[in-house]
Scaffold this active site. Structure first.
Site, PDB file in Angstrom:
ATOM      1  N   GLY A  23     -11.949  11.768   2.805  1.00 33.46           N
ATOM      2  CA  GLY A  23     -11.657  10.591   3.798  1.00 33.46           C
ATOM      3  C   GLY A  23     -11.510  11.335   5.031  1.00 33.46           C
ATOM      4  O   GLY A  23     -11.679  12.484   5.180  1.00 33.46           O
ATOM      5  N   ASP A 137      -4.046  -1.052   6.549  1.00 36.93           N
ATOM      6  CA  ASP A 137      -5.379  -0.642   6.406  1.00 36.93           C
ATOM      7  C   ASP A 137      -6.038  -1.364   4.916  1.00 36.93           C
ATOM      8  O   ASP A 137      -6.663  -0.586   4.225  1.00 36.93           O
ATOM      9  CB  ASP A 137      -5.581   0.725   6.526  1.00 36.93           C
TER      10      ASP A 137
END
Length: 714
Positions: A23, A137
């Site tokens: 990520g 998120d």
């Protein structure tokens, strides 16, 4: 893939096995927990973040907070640690794919399936919000779909932390901007409702296979979230019910006060829609509310990208001047104001006509030069590009180079009284943020500071100081897990909760199976941990509803040759209950394909009925591996021919096993769908001539039929 951590043992416990994913902030590894002999996922901070002391501290604190979450639809965090220069968290290892990957595979979902997943996500948010945690998120990339159709939200708190950092990876920001709430886009104060907006966008994408807003760059997308009106989901997929339209658009309302107030409220609407697809909630879905309330002096966050360089913007123009690129969205957007024009002065009309004629002549000239390109336009574009690049370069130079080697050294505040420090004129060049902390040090004494002593900072830099409350930390509370009170008397559950000091809330429902006055279910459910100050929900049966009409029945789908995961999702979305799954050795071409089911396809069922699925194990039946050519042991010079036979199959739906023997040898064994009625089995081999054969047919219900027949081989 080569990696310096693979094979490493962390804290003499976690053995790193392989990379699971990468990520913006961290790398996720598959690992084995030697202490508990189980597989786990370990998220390790990337080097560029791990070198920042403040980042590490906040990452650790945030992760410790999120580790308190315990919910069926949230990926669990087991441990948070810092060792040998590594900062990492240990999480539940999930066997599944992200919702984004699932959508890429299926294109879009039925409204029932989208509702099924949305309810699980809402439950996860409801749990996190009750603990004071905002995800910030929510997007399909952060939602895992397991093989049993369970949805699990991941990266709780991690995304929230990343949003505070100015060093966010640009690609990550662009990926998240499709799901950002208007208040996040403006840099305004946020609360739990920002997650509900993002969930609305995720629901929109599940239902339509498209994002509500898209554009060439992040800024264009952000501005649409603030002011543009997307198409209704049903304008893209007409079969979507009106009630689902209203739920999605209400969740995506840009005006926070007019959005859903809680995840539980959104969940309740979804539950009502599931019970009645014709439900209408009367939400106003035709405008973007008061979203155009926007401070002209406010700056947007760092979203636009110029040559892969993040750019901070000058004050944004009022939203009313923003033109949506999508012509449909532009048509749906109501005008924000109507400009008043003064009456024309004498001669002004003629001058305006002359200017219009000049514009027409210029336009025709540019159209004639279109193939070559206008030198004036090219020069203007080049000049604008140079100015932008120069501005960006100046910004980054002044931000990261000027003062890089100069600055004010942070003094040591530890041990001082925090009120003395913040009121001392000597420290007026700093801005202080104070936070209390339970500690044995004297009350109001500073016990920690960030940045630390000696760190060089700019004038007006923010300094966080933590001061003691003079109290020791309270001992950790004894863990209490909810007992199973299903079908037990209400008083038993109330006594249990009273004994452990928990509050309770009682709700009643009609139930055909559980006696009146006994418990149907609890939240938290059996085995789940009860958090301090949590109110436990007890749902009690009122017995059968005498006024309720007979429950609606429907034919169960034929899941033969469906993938097991798709069949489970489909039956759950229709209100059926998965009783269990069992593997079978079959000749189906793929592993995990459904070979049989109970109840059988076409059987009338109703919501709540149990279904058992039998799926292919990937192994062939043992008999199919036996010698299928009885002539192999015969004289090789003997003439061999081929033949065929027609076999009748039993009427029960599913697969039937057909086995053919000749002269004591099995010459054929395979499974066939009974829906064909009969099957012609060709390609059988034997010595030329007519031979007697025995045919055994085993039906889906286990019944066996034997036939005698002849086959002519030629």
């Amino acid at each position: 893939m080569d990696d310096k951590y693979i094979g490493k043992l962390l804290d003499s416990r976690y053995e790193i096995l392989d990379i699971s994913g990468v990520g913006g902030m961290a790398v996720v590894y598959k690992a084995r927990d030697r202490a508990l002999n189980r597989y786990v996922a370990i998220k390790v901070l990337k080097d560029e973040f791990a070198e920042d002391e403040e980042f590490r501290r906040r990452f650790h604190n945030e992760s410790q907070t999120v580790a308190r979450l315990s919910h069926h639809n949230i990926v669990s965090i087991y441990d948070v640690s810092h060792t040998e220069g590594l900062n990492y968290i240990v999480m539940e290892l999930v066997d599944g794919i992200t919702l984004k990957e699932y959508l890429q595979k299926k294109g879009r979902l039925s409204w029932q399936e989208a509702l099924f997943f949305a309810q699980q996500i809402a439950r996860a948010l409801e749990h996190a919000h009750s603990r004071g945690i905002i995800h910030q998120d929510i997007k399909p990339h952060n939602i895992m779909i397991l093989r049993d159709a369970t949805a699990k939200v991941t990266d709780f708190g991690i995304a929230k932390f990343a949003a505070k950092e100015e060093t966010r990876v640009v690609q990550e920001a662009i990926g998240s901007v499709h799901y950002i709430s208007p208040e996040q886009a403006k840099g305004s104060t946020i609360d739990y409702r920002t997650d509900l907006y993002s969930l609305g966008v995720v629901m929109y994408e599940m239902l339509t296979g498209k994002l509500p807003f898209d554009g060439d760059n992040a800024l264009a997308i952000v501005m649409q979230h603030i002011s543009a009106m997307p198409l209704m989901p049903s304008e893209i997929v007409p079969s979507i019910p009106r009630g689902m339209n209203e739920i999605v658009m209400h969740a995506m309302c840009p005006t926070v006060s007019r959005r859903y107030s809680s995840a539980s409220e959104l969940y309740t609407d979804l539950e009502r829609l599931k019970s009645d697809p014709n439900m209408s909630f009367q939400y106003n879905t035709e405008t973007r509310g008061d979203a155009i309330e926007f401070d002209e002096t406010q700056k947007l966050p760092n979203f636009e990208v110029l040559n892969n360089i993040p750019v901070h913007h000058t004050p944004a123009k009022p939203v009313r001047e923003f033109v949506v690129e999508d012509p449909l969205a532009q048509r749906r957007e109501p005008p924000a104001y109507e400009e008043r024009r003064p009456a024309p002065k004498p001669g002004e009309r003629e001058r305006e006509r002359e200017r219009e004629r000049d514009r027409d002549r210029s336009r025709r000239r540019y159209e004639e030069d279109d193939d070559r390109g206008s030198p004036l336009l090219v020069a203007a574009a080049a000049l604008i590009a140079l100015l932008l690049i120069a501005g960006v370069a100046f910004f980054w130079f002044t931000r990261f180079w000027s003062g890089a080697t100069e600055g004010i050294a942070v003094p040591n505040f530890i041990g001082k009284v925090y009120t003395d420090v913040i009121n001392d004129p000597e420290y007026k060049q700093f801005q202080f943020v104070t936070e209390p902390r339970e500690d044995t040090a004297a009350e109001n004494t500073i016990v920690e500071q960030s940045p630390g002593q000696g760190t060089k900072v700019r004038e007006n830099a923010m300094i966080t100081i933590y001061y003691s409350t003079g109290k020791e930390e309270e001992p950790e509370e004894v863990e209490v897990r909810m007992e199973d009170f299903t079908e037990r008397d209400l008083d038993a559950a109330l006594d249990f909760l009273k004994k452990h000091g928990f509050d309770s809330k009682v709700e009643h429902e009609y139930n055909d199976d559980i006696e009146k006055g006994r418990i149907i279910r609890t939240a938290p459910s059996s085995g789940q941990r009860i958090m301090p100050a949590e109110e436990v929900l007890l749902v009690v049966s009122d017995g059968p509803d005498e006024d309720e009409t007979e429950s609606e029945t429907f034919e169960i789908t034929d899941y033969y040759k469906w993938s097991l995961s798709d069949a489970i999702i489909d039956l759950k979305s229709k209100g059926l209950v998965l009783k269990g799954t069992e593997p079978r050795d079959t000749n189906l071409e793929k592993k995990d394909m459904v070979a049989d089911q109970k109840p059988e396809a076409g059987t009338l069922v109703s919501k709540g009925d149990e279904v058992t699925l039998y799926y292919s194990s990937g192994k062939r039946p043992e008999s199919s591996t036996q010698n299928n050519n009885p002539t192999d042991e015969k004289d090789p010079d003997e003439a061999i021919g081929t033949g065929s036979v027609v076999v009748a199959l039993p009427p029960q739906p599913g697969e039937a096993k057909v086995e053919i023997q000749m002269s004591g040898n099995i010459i054929h064994s395979n499974f066939y769908a009974t829906s064909t009625g009969t099957v012609t089995i060709g390609g059988l081999q034997g010595s030329i001539g007519t031979h007697d054969v025995s045919i055994t047919v085993t039906g889906p219900d286990g019944g066996v039929q034997n036939y005698e027949n002849t086959i002519t081989f030629s």
